[in-house]
Write a protein that holds these residues in place. Structure first.
Motif, PDB file in Angstrom:
ATOM      1  N   ARG A  35       0.841  -1.203   0.000  1.00  0.00           N
ATOM      2  CA  ARG A  35       0.000   0.000   0.000  1.00  0.00           C
ATOM      3  C   ARG A  35       0.872   1.248   0.000  1.00  0.00           C
ATOM      4  NH1 ARG A  35      -5.008  -1.892  -1.031  1.00  0.00           N
ATOM      5  NH2 ARG A  35      -5.611   0.260  -0.655  1.00  0.00           N
ATOM      6  N   ASN A  71      -0.290   4.198  -8.782  1.00  0.00           N
ATOM      7  CA  ASN A  71      -1.067   4.170  -7.554  1.00  0.00           C
ATOM      8  C   ASN A  71      -1.809   2.843  -7.512  1.00  0.00           C
ATOM      9  OD1 ASN A  71      -2.118   4.934  -5.129  1.00  0.00           O
ATOM     10  ND2 ASN A  71      -3.441   6.548  -5.926  1.00  0.00           N
ATOM     11  N   ASP A  73      -4.983   0.560  -7.256  1.00  0.00           N
ATOM     12  CA  ASP A  73      -6.395   0.764  -7.565  1.00  0.00           C
ATOM     13  C   ASP A  73      -7.279  -0.082  -6.653  1.00  0.00           C
ATOM     14  OD1 ASP A  73      -6.374  -1.846  -8.546  1.00  0.00           O
ATOM     15  OD2 ASP A  73      -6.257  -1.235 -10.645  1.00  0.00           O
ATOM     16  N   TYR A  74      -8.578  -0.044  -6.914  1.00  0.00           N
ATOM     17  CA  TYR A  74      -9.530  -0.748  -6.054  1.00  0.00           C
ATOM     18  C   TYR A  74      -9.421  -2.266  -6.178  1.00  0.00           C
ATOM     19  CZ  TYR A  74     -11.639   3.794  -5.215  1.00  0.00           C
ATOM     20  OH  TYR A  74     -11.853   5.103  -4.839  1.00  0.00           O
ATOM     21  N   PRO A 227      -3.199  11.242  -3.705  1.00  0.00           N
ATOM     22  CA  PRO A 227      -3.851   9.959  -3.426  1.00  0.00           C
ATOM     23  C   PRO A 227      -5.364  10.038  -3.592  1.00  0.00           C
ATOM     24  CG  PRO A 227      -3.445  11.112  -1.377  1.00  0.00           C
ATOM     25  CD  PRO A 227      -2.846  11.968  -2.469  1.00  0.00           C
ATOM     26  N   GLU A 228      -5.988   8.879  -3.712  1.00  0.00           N
ATOM     27  CA  GLU A 228      -7.445   8.805  -3.692  1.00  0.00           C
ATOM     28  C   GLU A 228      -7.932   9.148  -2.282  1.00  0.00           C
ATOM     29  OE1 GLU A 228      -9.643   7.893  -6.060  1.00  0.00           O
ATOM     30  OE2 GLU A 228      -8.470   6.907  -7.635  1.00  0.00           O
ATOM     31  N   ASP A 229      -9.138   9.726  -2.184  1.00  0.00           N
ATOM     32  CA  ASP A 229      -9.743  10.020  -0.884  1.00  0.00           C
ATOM     33  C   ASP A 229      -8.732  10.697   0.036  1.00  0.00           C
ATOM     34  OD1 ASP A 229     -11.478  10.152   1.262  1.00  0.00           O
ATOM     35  OD2 ASP A 229     -11.221   8.050   1.847  1.00  0.00           O
ATOM     36  N   ASN A 235      -4.168   8.375   3.821  1.00  0.00           N
ATOM     37  CA  ASN A 235      -3.966   8.473   2.371  1.00  0.00           C
ATOM     38  C   ASN A 235      -3.086   9.700   2.127  1.00  0.00           C
ATOM     39  OD1 ASN A 235      -5.588   6.261   1.870  1.00  0.00           O
ATOM     40  ND2 ASN A 235      -7.419   7.467   1.467  1.00  0.00           N
ATOM     41  N   CYS A 237       0.532  11.600   0.031  1.00  0.00           N
ATOM     42  CA  CYS A 237       1.598  11.643  -0.970  1.00  0.00           C
ATOM     43  C   CYS A 237       2.564  12.759  -0.583  1.00  0.00           C
ATOM     44  CB  CYS A 237       1.029  11.908  -2.357  1.00  0.00           C
ATOM     45  SG  CYS A 237       2.309  12.249  -3.602  1.00  0.00           S
ATOM     46  N   HIS A 253       0.811   6.468  -0.264  1.00  0.00           N
ATOM     47  CA  HIS A 253       0.190   5.399   0.530  1.00  0.00           C
ATOM     48  C   HIS A 253      -1.327   5.535   0.429  1.00  0.00           C
ATOM     49  CE1 HIS A 253      -1.556   3.607   4.251  1.00  0.00           C
ATOM     50  NE2 HIS A 253      -0.699   2.650   3.955  1.00  0.00           N
ATOM     51  N   GLN A 254      -1.979   4.397   0.205  1.00  0.00           N
ATOM     52  CA  GLN A 254      -3.428   4.330   0.209  1.00  0.00           C
ATOM     53  C   GLN A 254      -3.871   3.378   1.316  1.00  0.00           C
ATOM     54  OE1 GLN A 254      -4.432   6.897  -3.117  1.00  0.00           O
ATOM     55  NE2 GLN A 254      -5.643   6.013  -1.465  1.00  0.00           N
TER      56      GLN A 254
END
Length: 259
Positions: A35, A71, A73-74, A227-229, A235, A237, A253-254
């Motif tokens: 992650r 990054n 992904d889901y 980062p997402e969210d 989350n 960067c 990091h996610q």
């Protein structure tokens, strides 16, 4: 390409700290393995801190970056972002600490941990969606903690404190440590991987030469994608710029579980 800066991906090379087996095993335990990723680029023009927004925008718009910067992904797969940023949010993070003595106060009065490094426990309570069972994470997250003033506001802004903070909170299925040394060791190793130092010619002391930014890249609709969210505490960067080597390291990091 209209940007002032252009970038070249540096082929993944072994990082002395991050790639150690013991570090990767701890990141797995803390639910951060796979992650958390460090990616390195070189750039062409001389870097100036007054150009920071231009630099970050150029980074996230550069064709080389958009096709190589990854990054997770889901589906838990690391893939290139594939889009150019429509906007960026940047915050410069102080980076002046050169000694791990910075963290000695956590044990000096045995408020957070004892002399052997065992972390003091406390009554469990949820804070910021984290379940808190010890004085270390309580200090990090609870504004009412009696240890909240162990570090001043400016000290909490230091990059090394940010790294320590993120490692202590961990990922979605984090197995927390009962002692301080693992957190301190990984903080030290990652900090050495990321931050450049030099000897000041006047004082002869070792000083940091890196410039650090916490950043969020947004698409043309204003949605954070790197980062997402980005509102989630874990989350993050960071771009760590080495002006002398004209290199930038990107730490992303996610929040989630290791896979």
């Amino acid at each position: 390409m209209d940007g002032k800066y252009t970038f070249v991906k540096v082929s993944d090379r072994k990082l002395n700290g991050f790639d150690k087996n013991e570090v990767q095993e701890l990141l797995l335990k803390w639910s951060m393995k796979e992650r958390l990723k460090i990616q390195t680029y070189c750039f062409n023009e001389e870097f100036h801190s007054y150009d920071s927004r231009q630099f970050v925008m150029d980074f996230f718009k550069d064709p080389t970056v958009t096709t190589t910067l990854e990054n997770v992904d889901y589906n838990n797969v690391w893939t290139p972002v594939g889009i150019a940023a429509g906007d960026v949010k940047i915050e410069q993070i102080p980076c002046t600490i050169t000694s791990m003595e910075f963290f000695d106060r956590l044990q000096e009065k045995r408020q957070v941990a004892d002399k052997r490094g065992h972390i003091n426990k406390c009554l469990g309570e949820p804070i910021e969606n984290f379940e808190i069972w010890d004085e270390l994470r309580k200090m990090l997250l609870d504004e009412e903690s009696e240890n909240r003033e162990l570090f001043s506001k400016s000290e909490k802004n230091e990059f090394i404190y940010h790294l320590f903070y993120h490692l202590c909170l961990g990922g979605q299925l984090c197995q927390y440590e009962d002692t301080l040394p693992p957190y301190l060791k990984v903080t030290k190793l990652l900090y050495k991987d990321l931050v450049s130092v030099a000897k000041d010619q006047d004082t002869k002391k070792i000083v940091t030469t890196s410039v650090v930014y916490r950043v969020v890249a947004k698409d043309k609709n204003g949605r954070s994608y790197f980062p997402e969210d980005a509102e989630h505490l874990q989350n993050f960067c960071y771009l760590i710029v080495d002006p002398m080597k004209r290199a930038v390291k990107c730490v992303i990091h996610q929040f989630g579980s290791s896979f």
